[in-house]
Design an enzyme around this catalytic site. Structure first.
Site, PDB file in Angstrom:
ATOM      1  N   ARG A 184     -55.286 -39.129 -69.305  1.00  0.00           N
ATOM      2  CA  ARG A 184     -56.213 -39.052 -70.103  1.00  0.00           C
ATOM      3  C   ARG A 184     -55.991 -37.799 -70.755  1.00  0.00           C
ATOM      4  O   ARG A 184     -56.974 -37.383 -71.648  1.00  0.00           O
ATOM      5  CB  ARG A 184     -57.619 -37.573 -69.011  1.00  0.00           C
ATOM      6  CG  ARG A 184     -58.299 -38.396 -68.767  1.00  0.00           C
ATOM      7  CD  ARG A 184     -59.267 -37.679 -67.635  1.00  0.00           C
ATOM      8  NE  ARG A 184     -58.711 -37.075 -66.501  1.00  0.00           N
ATOM      9  CZ  ARG A 184     -58.366 -37.668 -64.470  1.00  0.00           C
ATOM     10  NH1 ARG A 184     -58.811 -39.333 -64.597  1.00  0.00           N
ATOM     11  NH2 ARG A 184     -57.769 -37.134 -64.159  1.00  0.00           N
ATOM     12  N   THR A 220     -52.907 -38.145 -63.155  1.00  0.00           N
ATOM     13  CA  THR A 220     -54.073 -38.712 -64.288  1.00  0.00           C
ATOM     14  C   THR A 220     -54.551 -37.605 -65.178  1.00  0.00           C
ATOM     15  O   THR A 220     -55.141 -38.087 -66.341  1.00  0.00           O
ATOM     16  CB  THR A 220     -55.409 -39.792 -63.779  1.00  0.00           C
ATOM     17  OG1 THR A 220     -56.056 -38.182 -63.378  1.00  0.00           O
ATOM     18  CG2 THR A 220     -54.644 -40.849 -62.771  1.00  0.00           C
ATOM     19  N   ALA A 227     -56.189 -35.928 -53.270  1.00  0.00           N
ATOM     20  CA  ALA A 227     -56.855 -35.899 -51.724  1.00  0.00           C
ATOM     21  C   ALA A 227     -57.751 -36.891 -50.484  1.00  0.00           C
ATOM     22  O   ALA A 227     -58.245 -36.053 -49.455  1.00  0.00           O
ATOM     23  CB  ALA A 227     -57.945 -34.706 -52.088  1.00  0.00           C
ATOM     24  N   ASP A 242     -67.115 -35.924 -50.383  1.00  0.00           N
ATOM     25  CA  ASP A 242     -65.913 -36.176 -51.348  1.00  0.00           C
ATOM     26  C   ASP A 242     -65.988 -36.124 -53.432  1.00  0.00           C
ATOM     27  O   ASP A 242     -66.272 -36.110 -53.801  1.00  0.00           O
ATOM     28  CB  ASP A 242     -64.948 -37.841 -52.242  1.00  0.00           C
ATOM     29  CG  ASP A 242     -64.740 -37.659 -53.491  1.00  0.00           C
ATOM     30  OD1 ASP A 242     -63.781 -37.412 -53.567  1.00  0.00           O
ATOM     31  OD2 ASP A 242     -64.308 -39.112 -53.865  1.00  0.00           O
ATOM     32  N   LYS A 298     -69.500 -32.975 -59.065  1.00  0.00           N
ATOM     33  CA  LYS A 298     -69.779 -34.337 -59.315  1.00  0.00           C
ATOM     34  C   LYS A 298     -70.964 -33.727 -57.698  1.00  0.00           C
ATOM     35  O   LYS A 298     -72.002 -35.338 -57.891  1.00  0.00           O
ATOM     36  CB  LYS A 298     -68.915 -34.520 -58.067  1.00  0.00           C
ATOM     37  CG  LYS A 298     -68.095 -35.677 -58.577  1.00  0.00           C
ATOM     38  CD  LYS A 298     -67.292 -36.594 -57.858  1.00  0.00           C
ATOM     39  CE  LYS A 298     -65.701 -37.114 -57.785  1.00  0.00           C
ATOM     40  NZ  LYS A 298     -65.520 -37.563 -56.745  1.00  0.00           N
ATOM     41  N   ASN A 312     -68.553 -37.253 -63.430  1.00  0.00           N
ATOM     42  CA  ASN A 312     -66.665 -36.856 -62.966  1.00  0.00           C
ATOM     43  C   ASN A 312     -66.414 -36.768 -64.025  1.00  0.00           C
ATOM     44  O   ASN A 312     -66.257 -36.132 -64.776  1.00  0.00           O
ATOM     45  CB  ASN A 312     -67.256 -39.057 -62.577  1.00  0.00           C
ATOM     46  CG  ASN A 312     -65.613 -39.040 -61.833  1.00  0.00           C
ATOM     47  OD1 ASN A 312     -64.890 -39.217 -61.673  1.00  0.00           O
ATOM     48  ND2 ASN A 312     -65.317 -39.848 -60.648  1.00  0.00           N
ATOM     49  N   CYS A 317     -58.222 -51.997 -48.743  1.00  0.00           N
ATOM     50  CA  CYS A 317     -58.237 -53.159 -49.343  1.00  0.00           C
ATOM     51  C   CYS A 317     -59.224 -52.537 -50.913  1.00  0.00           C
ATOM     52  O   CYS A 317     -59.744 -53.095 -51.674  1.00  0.00           O
ATOM     53  CB  CYS A 317     -58.068 -53.995 -49.010  1.00  0.00           C
ATOM     54  SG  CYS A 317     -57.123 -54.418 -47.254  1.00  0.00           S
ATOM     55  N   CYS A 362     -59.187 -50.918 -54.101  1.00  0.00           N
ATOM     56  CA  CYS A 362     -58.805 -51.682 -55.592  1.00  0.00           C
ATOM     57  C   CYS A 362     -59.661 -52.850 -56.058  1.00  0.00           C
ATOM     58  O   CYS A 362     -59.777 -53.466 -56.636  1.00  0.00           O
ATOM     59  CB  CYS A 362     -57.411 -51.900 -55.375  1.00  0.00           C
ATOM     60  SG  CYS A 362     -57.056 -50.368 -55.880  1.00  0.00           S
TER      61      CYS A 362
HETATM   62 CA    CA Z   1     -61.700 -36.856 -54.371  1.00  0.00          CA
END
Ligand code: CA
Length: 711
Positions: free
Chosen positions: A136, A180, A197, A319, A346, A408, A626, A629
């Site tokens: 970022r 990131t 996390a 989350d 969030k 986000n 899986c 992604c």
């Molecule tokens: Ca998270």
């Protein structure tokens, strides 16, 4: 005498009319950072100013002339993943990071490339990155450019040529952390956090001496093993809010994005991520609030010592990261001037806190919410509905907002001129279902403790249509003093770009639907739209060189919404990635080359040969890991391979060589030999064949209906 002459040349060089050759590159110090707001030519740090308002006093581009905005220059990027960075401009040079933690420098006026740096991050790192190989932004200080790389290095580059001056590894490379977020500069220190996390990590934020790379302080956001001494008394207090053996799961609370600084208060503020794993019942049968996860924490800028915290989501199992950008501002609340923090995490509530003490001043839902009924007016604690505790009820809970968050990382912007905060809002639910008692963590990959297979998108046109219809996005202008919406612009889908507001009464935003737009800041009227051929998720920024104002934005679709949400990823339309830096000015006449045609391959899978037991086992194994992604229900958003189309479905041997043999690890697909047996991998292949056949049937039905319609 000679020194004096050089010094005066340097000073002259700072004025617009002088050649910038005489200015040392990235000549940024504490004084300049503190005065960044009045330095209208430049954009000196990630959020422009240390209070991260992302408001520019430039007004040469304004509501009267924004329609004449055209492309001044553009630069193609060699990475084809989500581009999330905000550029920095110092004295006519633009510095920007791209996917895979690369850094580039351009002449901000002409677009001439000056240098490029590639940290050569091993592509296997992707298995630890929940949300694409994104980065970022960079920080600048004393002739250096700082980048945090996906694999955890903090690198100081020479601003003149992009050559590394020092490199510090910020965590054990064997851990599951990744970086990131953009570093920030505070009093000669580079401050950097990390993510992870969802992978059993313990969150922390670190400060390094910007000249040497030496650690000056570190703050852990969650307590470690109580058998060892706690690093700070604040962690001993936090330990009382955890149950079970939380430290064996890391605890989470990672600091993966927001960091702000107030020089007068001498406080560094940061947001923390979810508790780990998401499913709270795995952590402990009885638990407290799990401090300091899903919180804003303030620490002393010199020592990293805890000063205050405010937890936005106690007992988090959704989350609900609080990592979203933290804006500092002066607001007049009930007749009193206050230095406040504004935050739209969030979880869907907009918070105003006292910046000095962390005291809750006000809060209101800024979007539709069903996990809580409201906030306690005194403490700001949410009243959480019992059904939201899906792990305790044993029943799935579809939460609004969901794990992607009502907001986000896409930065919001605050205009002191309109008094409004501009928020890129996602309206996207998420179904949470707890995994059974037989749940075991994976060695590699996503570890949330959920049974994603139970709530994966079925091959049912009606259900899919309903989910697509309920998934949208909004550009929201929020009045923080009154805690209510001033205006809204609805979008087809979520995951639109970050915001920029300017003194020209403008708000700029790129969209998931491949447009870059300008609105009036006071009323939300669309004034300008430019087709950019790919979804935009990054935030725009603006600067001035030689008296002319430019507006820059990174284009390039991607991020967690693309890689993880399956059929919902394409809600806004085209999901292709064409990664570019786009720079606009009034009267710009440069044009983009025509976009390549969209090619939609028909599904052509082998016939279903697996047993029902194999297909069911494959689904159960694929969904929690899986799919993060390759997409929910194996439907890829576009960046990652869509396995329903994979030729390897025809070959059990080739499929096994990839998933267990790791032959594609150089492309990020590592071996999962520690997690899956060959028989389990074969079940996954049969599940994918079954999925592809289900969707081929749906495509055939859609095609038949479409033909009927056109006749
Ligand atoms: Ca998270």
């Amino acid at each position: 005498m000679y020194t004096k002459l050089i010094a005066s040349l340097l000073l002259l060089g700072l004025t617009a009319s002088q050649p910038r050759m005489t200015v040392a590159p990235a000549a940024v110090d504490d004084k300049r950072l503190a005065a960044a707001d009045t330095d209208s030519n430049n954009w000196l740090s990630y959020g422009r100013t240390q209070d991260e308002q992302r408001f520019s006093p430039l007004d040469a581009v304004n509501t009267a002339n924004v329609g004449k905005l055209g492309l001044a220059w553009y630069a193609d990027l060699e990475t084809a993943r989500g581009q999330e960075a905000t550029s920095i401009v110092v004295d006519g040079t633009l510095y920007v990071s791209t996917a895979w933690s690369m850094v580039k420098a351009y002449n901000a006026k002409t677009g001439a490339a000056l240098w490029s740096y590639d940290p050569e991050v091993q592509r296997e790192t992707l298995v630890k990155a929940c949300c694409d190989a994104a980065n970022r932004g960079v920080a600048v200080w004393h002739g250096k450019i700082y980048i945090g790389t996906l694999d955890g290095r903090l690198v100081a580059l020479d601003a003149a040529n992009g050559k590394p001056l020092w490199t510090t590894q910020t965590f054990d490379p064997k851990s599951k952390h990744t970086i990131t977020g953009a570093p920030r500069i505070v009093k000669g220190q580079v401050i950097i956090g990390n993510g992870g996390a969802e992978y059993f990590t313990r969150g922390f934020i670190s400060a390094y001496n910007a000249e040497t790379g030496k650690l000056t302080w570190r703050f852990y956001t969650v307590p470690g093993n109580p058998a060892k001494p706690f690093e700070q008394p604040a962690l001993a207090r936090a330990a009382k809010t955890w149950g079970g053996k939380w430290w064996t799961y890391g605890g989470g609370g990672t600091v993966w994005d927001a960091i702000s600084y107030d020089p007068k208060l001498n406080l560094v503020f940061f947001g923390t991520g979810n508790a780990s794993p998401w499913n709270g019942s795995i952590r402990a049968s009885v638990e407290g609030d799990t401090l300091y996860t899903s919180s804003i924490v303030a620490v002393n800028a010199d020592t990293g010592k805890y000063v205050w915290h405010f937890q936005e989501t106690p007992k988090d199992r959704w989350d609900f990261d609080s990592n979203q950008q933290i804006i500092l501002a002066n607001l007049n609340l009930a007749g009193k001037d206050r230095r406040v923090i504004m935050h739209a995490p969030k979880n869907g509530f907009f918070y105003i806190l006292d910046a000095a003490s962390g005291k809750f001043l006000s809060g209101k839902a800024y979007t539709a919410i069903n996990w809580a009924t409201g906030l306690d007016p005194v403490t700001g604690k949410p009243d959480i509905v019992p059904a939201a505790f899906y792990d305790k009820t044993g029943k799935p809970f579809v939460s609004m907002p969901g794990a992607v968050g009502a907001h986000n990382w896409q930065p919001m912007s605050y205009s002191p001129k309109t008094g409004l905060v501009y928020i890129p809002v996602n309206e996207a639910g998420f179904p949470y279902a707890a995994a059974g008692k037989d749940w075991k963590p994976l060695h590699d990959g996503f570890n949330t403790g959920l049974d994603n297979a139970a709530v994966s998108m079925p091959a049912d046109e009606t259900i899919r249509a309903g989910a697509l219809a309920a998934t949208t996005g909004v550009l929201l202008a929020w009045n923080p003093v009154e805690q209510k919406a001033a205006w809204k612009v609805p979008y087809i889908g979520p995951w639109n770009g970050g915001l920029l507001s300017t003194a020209g009464n403008l708000v700029f935003q790129g969209t998931a639907g491949s447009a870059f737009k300008a609105y009036t800041a006071d009323t939300g009227k669309e004034l300008w739209s430019y087709p950019v051929q790919t979804g935009v998720i990054a935030a725009p920024m603006t600067y001035r060189v030689d008296g002319e104002q430019y507006v820059a934005v990174l284009a390039g679709w991607g991020g967690v919404w693309d890689v993880a949400t399956g059929i919902l990823a394409a809600k806004s339309g085209v999901t292709r990635n064409i990664s570019r830096l786009l720079v606009f000015k009034l009267g710009g006449t440069v044009t983009l080359p025509p976009a390549p045609p969209m090619i939609k391959l028909p599904l052509d899978p082998p016939p279903v040969t697996g047993t029902l037991a194999q297909i069911s086992e494959g689904k159960k194994l694929f969904a929690p890991n899986c799919a993060n992604c390759h997409g929910d229900a194996a439907i890829s958003g576009g960046l990652m391979p869509d396995l329903r189309h994979s030729g390897t479905l025809n070959s059990a041997k080739m499929f096994k060589n990839i998933v267990i043999g790791g032959i594609l690890k150089s492309q990020g697909m590592v071996s999962f030999a520690k997690d899956y047996t060959p028989a389990q991998v074969e079940s996954m292949r049969h599940f994918l064949i079954s999925r592809a056949n289900e969707d081929r049937k749906l495509e055939n039905i859609s095609a038949a209906l479409a033909n009927k319609g056109s006749q």
